[in-house]
Design a protein around this motif. Structure first.
Motif, PDB file in Angstrom:
ATOM      1  N   ALA A 107    -102.722  45.082  86.644  1.00  0.00           N
ATOM      2  CA  ALA A 107    -101.991  45.646  85.351  1.00  0.00           C
ATOM      3  C   ALA A 107    -101.265  46.980  85.814  1.00  0.00           C
ATOM      4  O   ALA A 107    -101.875  47.549  86.740  1.00  0.00           O
ATOM      5  CB  ALA A 107    -102.904  45.758  84.259  1.00  0.00           C
ATOM      6  N   ASP A 151    -103.516  41.605  81.884  1.00  0.00           N
ATOM      7  CA  ASP A 151    -102.789  41.852  80.254  1.00  0.00           C
ATOM      8  C   ASP A 151    -101.908  40.595  80.387  1.00  0.00           C
ATOM      9  O   ASP A 151    -102.108  39.474  80.867  1.00  0.00           O
ATOM     10  CB  ASP A 151    -101.882  42.938  80.568  1.00  0.00           C
ATOM     11  CG  ASP A 151    -101.019  42.888  81.756  1.00  0.00           C
ATOM     12  OD1 ASP A 151    -100.711  41.841  82.313  1.00  0.00           O
ATOM     13  OD2 ASP A 151    -100.276  43.937  81.989  1.00  0.00           O
ATOM     14  N   ASP A 152    -101.192  40.372  79.230  1.00  0.00           N
ATOM     15  CA  ASP A 152    -100.416  39.405  78.798  1.00  0.00           C
ATOM     16  C   ASP A 152     -99.446  38.898  80.048  1.00  0.00           C
ATOM     17  O   ASP A 152     -99.256  37.658  80.086  1.00  0.00           O
ATOM     18  CB  ASP A 152     -99.827  39.535  77.532  1.00  0.00           C
ATOM     19  CG  ASP A 152    -100.591  39.696  76.195  1.00  0.00           C
ATOM     20  OD1 ASP A 152    -101.800  39.001  76.411  1.00  0.00           O
ATOM     21  OD2 ASP A 152     -99.996  40.269  75.550  1.00  0.00           O
ATOM     22  N   THR A 153     -98.648  40.015  80.670  1.00  0.00           N
ATOM     23  CA  THR A 153     -97.860  39.563  81.689  1.00  0.00           C
ATOM     24  C   THR A 153     -98.514  38.991  82.860  1.00  0.00           C
ATOM     25  O   THR A 153     -97.835  38.020  83.499  1.00  0.00           O
ATOM     26  CB  THR A 153     -97.277  40.815  82.104  1.00  0.00           C
ATOM     27  OG1 THR A 153     -96.818  41.350  80.995  1.00  0.00           O
ATOM     28  CG2 THR A 153     -96.207  40.694  83.292  1.00  0.00           C
ATOM     29  N   ASP A 210    -108.702  44.017  84.802  1.00  0.00           N
ATOM     30  CA  ASP A 210    -108.261  43.513  83.713  1.00  0.00           C
ATOM     31  C   ASP A 210    -106.903  43.029  83.772  1.00  0.00           C
ATOM     32  O   ASP A 210    -105.775  43.351  84.272  1.00  0.00           O
ATOM     33  CB  ASP A 210    -108.469  44.470  82.362  1.00  0.00           C
ATOM     34  CG  ASP A 210    -109.549  45.042  82.117  1.00  0.00           C
ATOM     35  OD1 ASP A 210    -110.620  44.148  82.336  1.00  0.00           O
ATOM     36  OD2 ASP A 210    -109.660  46.035  81.660  1.00  0.00           O
TER      37      ASP A 210
END
Length: 335
Positions: A165, A221-223, A219
């Motif tokens: 991210a 993320d959405d992307t 982590d």
């Protein structure tokens, strides 16, 4: 006779080995890293944004091969009104405030210094606790369910693509460094927006997706989740490497760097390579640090890479008849 100290031994004993200053320096803080200190500065950005400060304390992390640049940064900080703290793996005494061990694990000592010196000793202790837990699970004597060995096996024979991210872009940088320096393996960090890369990189040459494995570090993320879905039809495998024990912030970043060091060491082992630094790295760093260049000349078992005088070499390769023919043509041109 004592057994030789190996990188695996150093990795196992690394947690808690920081022995530098632990008292906080004057705030506010600025942080710059060059040479061997660049990676630690990137990881410590969760504590201090990389910047030059006009007051307080400027931390300058470096090594002899980048001492000139470190001096420039320190001088700029002093002129601006800050107190420069130069932390390095070597150099002349007047250039160093804090000396840390060099080598592939210098990142730990640099980063822990920054954590303590910036008033984040609690985060430094939390990082050491995470590292100690990883050492217990990744050490060489752990032959079953060793996560570092298992991941090294998944990377063996493949080219890793490294994604993270935006707030964790230090991790692809860190893992590329570790996999190359320690694991003797090429990897590709995917920085910035990953979507143009994952959608287009394999379209013209689908076979380039063979023997590729993507590592999503930290982590997702959405992307990254969308990028993972796209990559599933383009490369061999996607593996998520999460932060240990759900950790966050600086301890999480340093722990994932440490896990990457274990993976890289075991990957070198699988390739039959030594995980320590190659002699050519020491010679290259020596050249950059200003050592006698004649003595530090680089040499590699490859073809001569000097530029070729094309016209001369072509003439040397010609047959005698060809040369005479060229001379006859020149005579006709003069007539």
């Amino acid at each position: 006779m004592n057994a030789p100290i190996t990188l695996l031994t150093l990795l196992e004993t690394l947690p808690g080995s920081y022995a530098g200053p632990a008292r906080p320096d004057e705030a506010p803080y600025g942080l710059v890293g060059v040479g061997e200190g660049a990676l630690a500065a990137a990881i410590a950005q969760t504590l201090i944004a990389s910047s030059l400060t006009r007051g307080g304390t400027q931390f300058v992390l470096g090594s002899p091969d980048a001492s000139a640049l470190a001096t420039d940064y320190a001088d700029l900080a002093v002129v601006a009104g800050a107190n420069a703290r130069r932390v390095a793996t070597g150099g002349t005494p007047e250039e160093i405030d804090v000396l840390v061990p060099g080598g592939p694990l210098a990142t730990y000592h640099f980063a822990q210094f920054v954590a303590h010196a910036s008033g984040h000793s609690d985060e430094a202790a939390a990082a050491d606790a995470l590292l100690a837990d990883l050492a217990a699970r990744c050490a060489p004597h752990v032959t079953e369910n060793n996560p570092a060995r298992d991941l090294a096996w998944s990377l063996w024979g493949r080219t890793p693509l490294l994604l993270a991210a935006p707030e964790a872009e230090a991790l692809p940088h860190a893992w590329q460094h570790l996999l190359a320096r320690t694991g003797k393996t090429l990897s590709i960090p995917v920085l910035g927006d990953p979507l143009p890369f994952v959608t287009g990189a394999f379209e013209a040459q689908h076979e380039k997706g063979d023997a590729k494995v993507a590592l999503i570090l930290g982590d997702a993320d959405d992307t990254l989740l969308l990028a993972r879905e796209i990559l599933e039809s383009r490369i061999d495998e996607i593996i998520h490497v999460p932060y240990p024990d759900g950790a966050v912030g600086y301890p999480a970043a340093l722990a994932l760097w440490y896990f990457g060091a274990w993976v890289a060491a075991y990957l070198a082992e699988r390739y039959g390579q030594q995980p320590g630094d190659l002699p050519v790295l020491g010679r290259a760093q020596g050249v950059m640090s200003g050592e006698d260049r004649a003595q530090a000349r680089l040499a590699a078992p490859r073809d001569d890479l000097r530029r070729t005088n094309v016209l001369k070499d072509w003439a040397d390769d010609q047959d005698v008849d060809d040369v005479e023919l060229d001379e006859d043509e020149d005579d006709r041109d003069e007539e």
